[in-house]
Design a protein around this motif. Structure first.
Motif, PDB file in Angstrom:
ATOM      1  N   GLN A 280       0.859  -1.183   0.000  1.00  0.00           N
ATOM      2  CA  GLN A 280       0.000   0.000   0.000  1.00  0.00           C
ATOM      3  C   GLN A 280       0.898   1.237   0.000  1.00  0.00           C
ATOM      4  OE1 GLN A 280      -3.613  -0.401   2.663  1.00  0.00           O
ATOM      5  NE2 GLN A 280      -2.476  -2.229   3.275  1.00  0.00           N
ATOM      6  N   ALA A 283      -1.308   7.345  -2.537  1.00  0.00           N
ATOM      7  CA  ALA A 283      -1.955   7.382  -3.855  1.00  0.00           C
ATOM      8  C   ALA A 283      -1.867   8.725  -4.552  1.00  0.00           C
ATOM      9  CB  ALA A 283      -3.427   6.981  -3.716  1.00  0.00           C
ATOM     10  N   ASN A 310     -12.623   0.559  -0.183  1.00  0.00           N
ATOM     11  CA  ASN A 310     -12.429   1.040  -1.548  1.00  0.00           C
ATOM     12  C   ASN A 310     -13.284   2.281  -1.773  1.00  0.00           C
ATOM     13  OD1 ASN A 310     -15.042   0.066  -1.974  1.00  0.00           O
ATOM     14  ND2 ASN A 310     -14.312  -1.846  -2.890  1.00  0.00           N
ATOM     15  N   ILE A 335      -5.134  -3.942  -3.536  1.00  0.00           N
ATOM     16  CA  ILE A 335      -5.511  -2.549  -3.787  1.00  0.00           C
ATOM     17  C   ILE A 335      -5.612  -2.291  -5.287  1.00  0.00           C
ATOM     18  CG2 ILE A 335      -4.805  -0.137  -3.511  1.00  0.00           C
ATOM     19  CD1 ILE A 335      -5.656  -1.313  -0.893  1.00  0.00           C
ATOM     20  N   LEU A 336      -4.668  -2.812  -6.056  1.00  0.00           N
ATOM     21  CA  LEU A 336      -4.661  -2.619  -7.503  1.00  0.00           C
ATOM     22  C   LEU A 336      -5.945  -3.147  -8.129  1.00  0.00           C
ATOM     23  CD1 LEU A 336      -2.583  -1.638  -9.764  1.00  0.00           C
ATOM     24  CD2 LEU A 336      -2.184  -4.074 -10.151  1.00  0.00           C
ATOM     25  N   ASP A 340     -10.580   1.867  -9.678  1.00  0.00           N
ATOM     26  CA  ASP A 340      -9.592   2.947  -9.822  1.00  0.00           C
ATOM     27  C   ASP A 340      -8.269   2.642  -9.127  1.00  0.00           C
ATOM     28  OD1 ASP A 340     -11.464   4.486 -11.277  1.00  0.00           O
ATOM     29  OD2 ASP A 340     -12.302   5.278  -9.411  1.00  0.00           O
ATOM     30  N   SER A 341      -8.080   1.393  -8.686  1.00  0.00           N
ATOM     31  CA  SER A 341      -6.844   0.970  -8.007  1.00  0.00           C
ATOM     32  C   SER A 341      -6.530   1.849  -6.801  1.00  0.00           C
ATOM     33  CB  SER A 341      -5.664   0.981  -8.991  1.00  0.00           C
ATOM     34  OG  SER A 341      -5.877   0.075 -10.042  1.00  0.00           O
ATOM     35  N   VAL A 342      -7.565   2.181  -6.044  1.00  0.00           N
ATOM     36  CA  VAL A 342      -7.419   3.068  -4.886  1.00  0.00           C
ATOM     37  C   VAL A 342      -8.155   2.486  -3.688  1.00  0.00           C
ATOM     38  CG1 VAL A 342      -8.071   5.321  -3.927  1.00  0.00           C
ATOM     39  CG2 VAL A 342      -7.068   5.185  -6.202  1.00  0.00           C
ATOM     40  N   THR A 438      -2.631   3.374  -3.022  1.00  0.00           N
ATOM     41  CA  THR A 438      -2.688   2.609  -4.255  1.00  0.00           C
ATOM     42  C   THR A 438      -1.649   1.500  -4.169  1.00  0.00           C
ATOM     43  OG1 THR A 438      -2.723   2.774  -6.671  1.00  0.00           O
ATOM     44  CG2 THR A 438      -1.075   4.105  -5.522  1.00  0.00           C
ATOM     45  N   CYS A 439      -1.322   0.892  -5.302  1.00  0.00           N
ATOM     46  CA  CYS A 439      -0.357  -0.213  -5.312  1.00  0.00           C
ATOM     47  C   CYS A 439       1.037   0.294  -5.642  1.00  0.00           C
ATOM     48  CB  CYS A 439      -0.779  -1.260  -6.341  1.00  0.00           C
ATOM     49  SG  CYS A 439       0.421  -2.588  -6.592  1.00  0.00           S
TER      50      CYS A 439
END
Length: 502
Positions: A280, A283, A310, A335-336, A340-342, A438-439
């Protein structure tokens, strides 16, 4: 006439002398291999792709944590820095059996057993050897222990020792020791291939600034140039769709060329090419990739204390499944996979003082605060009613008869969906905090296949003469997940082994 050798950008030594050993790479594993060869009297040249001002490879961006087996604090004090807190500290023994079991557990049994055996048995001796050369180590109080009400400290999670100064201190020490041992370090060296004769490796090909290819010959070449995490095309090809959007935590120079060179020279693929270490990661902060000023401070690793949602306001994983050392390297992928990968880590005012200072008080951090959950939801663009329901369901499902203790797996459970297995505290006290994550990709698990001494193997299981591998390029130790600190440990162990033979 033999070809002119590459220009040495960091040393005025005589370039006409052919080195015995070339090390390609510039992180912890590369320098450890160089030290091991140098103390044997070998003439070593280390070629680093990055310019000197971006030295250190991925290791520079770490916290310096290194996982070793040991018998408790008394067993560590011969090589760690003195600290007044030691008298009030308990460091549980971490046995070789526990280390092995942790590797088997988090990789779901896909770790190579022979590589594992060597890693577990030689990590602690490797750190003591590096300490004898001048590297400095300490207990990682700020990362691996919470201060208890009686002003004592209990370390947890099997990861207790790290470098003084973190990754920056680790690499500064390595560079200093290399100079003391007479290793020649050349920066800005774009190695693009290997020289081979009759199946044996005899040196490397280096692309010069004008585009020409020049050759540097040696008896042995040790590849320690990292994985392919900084190559978005390779990430998409091998890890899957969406991975091209991950943020690169560390050096931007680990793009896989030397893995390709090793394969072209006849090396076999090793390890799990479809998974990686990912965490993590902040972001929304500007410059959240390969940031040499903030390095590891962009991680967000106090998540076991709170909840993660999420952008639909839904929880989607067990934040308290285990100590963060055993979950953090796999949750970046989760997370990805979110919209929205957030995601957002949520804490209340009671939990906020327990968050890691170096990460959650980072300059320019992505955070929103509000006096109510509904106001917080509005600030981060989540439906307020949905987030309020998620938090209420979580709060109401907690077994409050069990005492909260972040130093142990306390079994304080939130029996909701998904379950939170440990460290569940109700979020009831404003202000509330939301940290956008995010990732962040750290390194890839696939690489070259080798034996336990770092000798690269071909598809028939035969050694490729003159070619060695260590560090993140060595495949076989990790798959899907990884116990914190075992990457730097592997770099020490297999870098030292390769350097001892090259």
């Amino acid at each position: 006439m033999s070809p002119q050798l590459p220009v040495d950008t960091s040393s005025s030594s005589d370039n006409t002398n052919t080195p015995d050993v070339i090390v390609v790479g510039g992180g912890n594993a590369a320098f450890t291999a160089a030290h091991a060869a140098a103390v044997r009297g070998r003439k070593v040249v280390l070629l680093e792709k990055a310019p000197q001002e971006q030295y250190g490879g991925n290791s520079f961006f770490t916290a310096g944590a290194t996982r070793i087996a040991h018998n408790g604090l008394a067993d560590l004090q011969d090589f760690i820095e003195d600290d007044d807190r030691h008298e009030a500290t308990h460091v549980p023994p971490y046995t070789a059996e526990e280390y092995t079991a942790d590797l088997e557990k988090v990789t779901e049994g896909r770790n190579d057993p022979e590589l594992t055996k060597v890693l577990v048995s030689e990590a602690a001796p490797g750190l003591r050897w590096l300490h004898s050369l001048g590297l400095k180590y300490r207990l990682m109080y700020e990362r691996q222990a919470y201060r208890r009400p009686d002003d004592t400290y209990l370390f947890w999670g099997g990861l207790h020792v790290g470098n003084v100064g973190g990754g920056e201190g680790l690499m500064a020490d390595h560079v200093r020791v290399a100079a003391e041992l007479g290793t020649e370090v050349r920066y800005g060296q774009n190695v693009v291939g290997l020289l081979t004769e009759n199946g044996a490796v005899k040196g490397v090909k280096v692309r010069q600034e004008d585009g020409s290819i020049q050759e540097l010959r040696a008896e042995s070449v040790i590849l320690a140039a990292g994985g392919f995490e900084a190559n978005p095309q390779w990430r998409r090809e091998h890890l899957g769709e969406g991975w091209e959007n991950a943020k690169v935590r560390g050096t931007p120079f680990n793009t896989g060329e030397m893995i390709a060179a090793g394969l072209e020279a006849g090396g076999a693929k090793g390890g799990d090419w479809g998974t990686c270490h990912s965490v993590q990661w902040d972001a929304f902060t500007e410059h959240n990739e390969s940031n040499r000023e903030l390095t590891n401070r962009l991680t967000r690793q106090s998540y076991p204390l709170g909840i993660i949602v999420n952008n639909k306001g839904e929880r989607f994983l067990d934040e308290g499944e285990d100590f963060r050392n055993y979950t953090y390297a796999k949750y970046g992928k989760v997370i990805l996979q979110q919209p929205d990968s957030v995601g957002y880590q949520i804490f209340d005012a009671t939990l906020r003082p327990m968050l890691r200072t170096e990460e959650y008080e980072m300059p320019g951090i992505s955070v929103e605060t509000a006096d109510t959950i509904e106001e917080l939801a509005d600030k981060i663009g989540i439906n307020p009613e949905r987030l309020a329901k998620t938090v209420a369901d979580y709060n109401n499902s907690i077994d409050t008869t069990i005492e909260f203790d972040p130093n142990v797996k306390d079994g304080r459970k939130a029996d909701t969906t998904p379950v939170k297995s440990n460290w569940a505290n109700p979020l009831t006290t404003g202000p509330y905090y939301a940290y956008g994550v995010t990732c962040g990709i750290t390194f890839t698990f696939g690489g070259l296949k080798s034996d336990t001494h770092g000798r690269v193997l071909n598809s028939k299981g035969e050694h490729i003469q003159g070619l060695y591998v260590c560090g993140e390029m060595l495949g076989g130790l990790f798959s899907a997940n990884y116990p914190g600190g075992s990457g730097l440990a592997a770099g020490v162990v297999f870098g030292r082994r390769a350097g001892n033979l090259a």
